[in-house]
Design a protein around this motif. Structure first.
Motif, PDB file in Angstrom:
ATOM      1  N   MET A   1      -5.679  -6.186 -11.543  1.00 39.56           N
ATOM      2  CA  MET A   1      -4.985  -4.899 -11.616  1.00 39.56           C
ATOM      3  C   MET A   1      -3.671  -4.984 -12.397  1.00 39.56           C
ATOM      4  SD  MET A   1      -4.255  -6.771  -8.835  1.00 39.56           S
ATOM      5  CE  MET A   1      -5.584  -6.280  -7.725  1.00 39.56           C
TER       6      MET A   1
ATOM      7  N   ASP B   1       0.566   4.350  -2.411  1.00 41.50           N
ATOM      8  CA  ASP B   1       0.329   5.685  -1.858  1.00 41.50           C
ATOM      9  C   ASP B   1       1.359   6.686  -2.362  1.00 41.50           C
ATOM     10  OD1 ASP B   1      -1.836   4.728  -0.473  1.00 41.50           O
ATOM     11  OD2 ASP B   1      -0.780   4.522   1.444  1.00 41.50           O
TER      12      ASP B   1
ATOM     13  N   LYS C   1       0.828  -1.212   0.000  1.00 39.36           N
ATOM     14  CA  LYS C   1       0.000   0.000   0.000  1.00 39.36           C
ATOM     15  C   LYS C   1       0.861   1.260   0.000  1.00 39.36           C
ATOM     16  CE  LYS C   1      -3.501   0.234   2.788  1.00 39.36           C
ATOM     17  NZ  LYS C   1      -4.272   0.128   4.050  1.00 39.36           N
TER      18      LYS C   1
ATOM     19  N   ARG D   1      -6.116   0.325  -9.871  1.00 39.11           N
ATOM     20  CA  ARG D   1      -7.117   0.164 -10.921  1.00 39.11           C
ATOM     21  C   ARG D   1      -6.805  -1.069 -11.771  1.00 39.11           C
ATOM     22  NH1 ARG D   1      -5.188   5.008 -12.025  1.00 39.11           N
ATOM     23  NH2 ARG D   1      -4.784   4.368 -14.182  1.00 39.11           N
ATOM     24  N   ASP D   2      -7.831  -1.632 -12.377  1.00 43.11           N
ATOM     25  CA  ASP D   2      -7.637  -2.777 -13.261  1.00 43.11           C
ATOM     26  C   ASP D   2      -6.697  -2.401 -14.406  1.00 43.11           C
ATOM     27  OD1 ASP D   2      -9.359  -4.161 -11.694  1.00 43.11           O
ATOM     28  OD2 ASP D   2     -10.969  -4.355 -13.184  1.00 43.11           O
TER      29      ASP D   2
ATOM     30  N   ASP E   1      -6.304   0.524  -3.751  1.00 39.53           N
ATOM     31  CA  ASP E   1      -7.155   1.019  -4.845  1.00 39.53           C
ATOM     32  C   ASP E   1      -6.460   1.002  -6.197  1.00 39.53           C
ATOM     33  OD1 ASP E   1      -9.329   1.517  -3.136  1.00 39.53           O
ATOM     34  OD2 ASP E   1      -8.545   3.494  -2.601  1.00 39.53           O
TER      35      ASP E   1
ATOM     36  N   LEU F   1      -5.339  -4.349  -3.721  1.00 35.28           N
ATOM     37  CA  LEU F   1      -6.767  -4.035  -3.652  1.00 35.28           C
ATOM     38  C   LEU F   1      -7.036  -2.898  -2.672  1.00 35.28           C
ATOM     39  CD1 LEU F   1      -8.370  -7.610  -3.671  1.00 35.28           C
ATOM     40  CD2 LEU F   1      -8.457  -5.905  -5.504  1.00 35.28           C
ATOM     41  N   GLU F   2      -6.452  -2.982  -1.477  1.00 30.88           N
ATOM     42  CA  GLU F   2      -6.683  -1.946  -0.468  1.00 30.88           C
ATOM     43  C   GLU F   2      -6.051  -0.615  -0.865  1.00 30.88           C
ATOM     44  OE1 GLU F   2      -5.763  -3.141   3.515  1.00 30.88           O
ATOM     45  OE2 GLU F   2      -6.579  -5.162   3.225  1.00 30.88           O
TER      46      GLU F   2
END
Length: 441
Positions: free
Chosen positions: A333, A277, A273, A309-310, A307, A304-305
């Motif tokens: 993703m 970030d 993450k 994107r695919d 965010d 996933l956490e």
């Protein structure tokens, strides 16, 4: 009558050493005015957002680069006078003083001599009065600075100064794995020491103990470069403006290690993450050779956490040699995945990674599953995927075993140049392109 002509051969050189300071600041691509005086360093933050510190290398910390002469450094001089003409010499620093190590500097007393050129150019040597690349050296992988020199002290001292030197190129600092070899693919790049722009170049660099590798030269507007470890991409960047002479630019191609003993599932999630970030789309991780399903699941959760994107993430995993069954199941993703060290892959490893556009694999020896029967790419649109294999990859032969369908490497047959390669087929899957030593589009 005794010849009153006297020759003076210089074997020592006194240097007015000017510390060259190059700094960097907290952004993915950063600019720092780098002149040859410490008092004239300016910091110019570029157009990219700040990156956080990495476990491997803090991209935001100042990096001065080379700040003093070191044993083995060389200076290349030209001396000119009317009687003897031009002569060429190399002085080498032994840690205490400079010694003449090749050529000679000779002139006639009373015949004024001057030094039109002095260079600090580690990749070059004198040959027939010209600067030529040393064997195995490539322009752009080190400095190419011209200084000033003059004869002083009753004609017995050469004083060299780089105080007024101006670099006619920029420096790219790549923060990456320490003490590792990386490659840099460039577009529209003119290396230091050359006036010829290369439309497509490839450079092999070795990082230092801090994880820094350097490239010297100039990029034009919209020039692009990609940093790779083996064939695995670590970072890419496009210059929206041409680079500026005497400025230093920094790129974050760092790698996060997840191999610490006792590292937990939640620590892995948080590490991933943090990379997201920081604005990264290239996520580079070091894993244990026998990576388990829980570690890969934690990476998935972190993406996933965070965010992701695919179809937005370029994931490079270094060190892992075996991928467990369903290891990357539904990693939607992923835009690309690189596994440069992998040799064995279990069934359904990449199943339903529907956004994959590129896959880089190591030298495979065993792969489980077949098309439609627990195959590793079942549920992927392989005809939209560019596959990159090790140049040493062998042809894979498939067949039923007690443990199910299995592909094994035929050590007598190279995959590169095979019918399967030229047909863009691997493990019975059809791909958009396959590179194995050379690309087949």
């Amino acid at each position: 009558m005794e010849d009153i002509t006297m020759r003076k051969i210089f074997q020592y050189i006194m240097l007015a050493v000017v510390t060259i300071v190059m700094a960097s600041c907290t952004s993915d691509i950063e600019e720092t005015t780098a002149t040859t005086g410490k008092s004239n360093v300016q910091l110019v933050v570029g157009e990219f957002p700040a990156f956080g510190d990495s476990q491997t290398r803090a991209i935001g910390t100042p990096d001065e680069g080379k700040t003093s002469w070191a044993e083995g450094d060389e200076l290349l001089l030209v001396i000119d006078n009317t009687f003897y003409g031009k002569q060429y010499a190399t002085f080498t620093y032994n840690g205490k003083s400079w010694k003449l190590t090749s050529g000679e500097l000779v002139y006639r007393e009373g015949d004024p001599a001057y030094i039109p050129h002095v260079y600090y150019a580690p990749n070059y040597k004198w040959e027939a009065g010209k600067l030529v690349l040393k064997e195995g050296k490539v322009a752009g992988t080190d400095e190419y600075i011209e200084g000033n020199a003059r004869i002083t002290g009753n004609d017995e001292t050469i004083t060299v100064s780089f105080a007024g030197a101006t670099r006619k190129y920029s420096r790219l600092r790549i923060a990456t794995l320490p003490n590792e070899q990386i490659t840099v693919d460039t577009e529209d790049f003119t290396p230091a020491g050359s006036s010829d722009m290369e439309q497509n170049g490839n450079y092999t660099l070795t990082s230092d103990e801090k994880g820094n590798a350097y490239l010297y030269g100039n990029f034009v507007t919209n020039s692009q470069f990609t940093v790779k470890y083996e064939e695995a991409p670590l970072a890419t960047h496009t210059f929206l403006q041409a680079t500026v002479n005497a400025k230093s630019y920094a790129l974050d191609a760092t790698v996060v290690s997840l191999t610490d003993e006792g590292i937990t599932y939640y620590q892995i999630v948080e590490d991933v993450k943090k990379e997201l970030d920081a604005g990264k789309t290239y996520i580079n991780l070091i894993l244990a050779p026998d990576v388990d399903e829980e570690t890969l699941e934690a990476i998935h959760s972190g993406l996933l956490e965070g965010d992701a994107r695919d179809g937005s993430i370029n994931l490079t995993l270094i060190g892992c040699k075996k991928i467990p069954s369903r290891g990357f199941l539904h990693f939607d993703m992923l835009k690309s995945i690189a596994l440069p060290d992998v040799t064995e892959i279990e069934g359904k490893a990449f199943s339903n990674c529907t956004k994959l556009q590129k896959v880089v694999l190591g030298n495979l020896t065993k792969v489980y599953g077949n098309v439609g029967k627990n195959g590793i790419f079942d549920g992927c649109r392989t005809k939209d995927i560019d596959l990159v294999l090790s140049k040493d990859q062998k042809v894979m032969n498939g067949g039923e075993t007690e443990g199910g369908y299995c592909w094994t490497a035929d050590i007598t047959k190279d995959y590169s140049g095979s019918d399967e390669h030229n047909g863009r087929v691997f493990l019975d899957y059809d791909f958009q392109s396959i590179t194995c030593g050379y690309p087949v589009p």
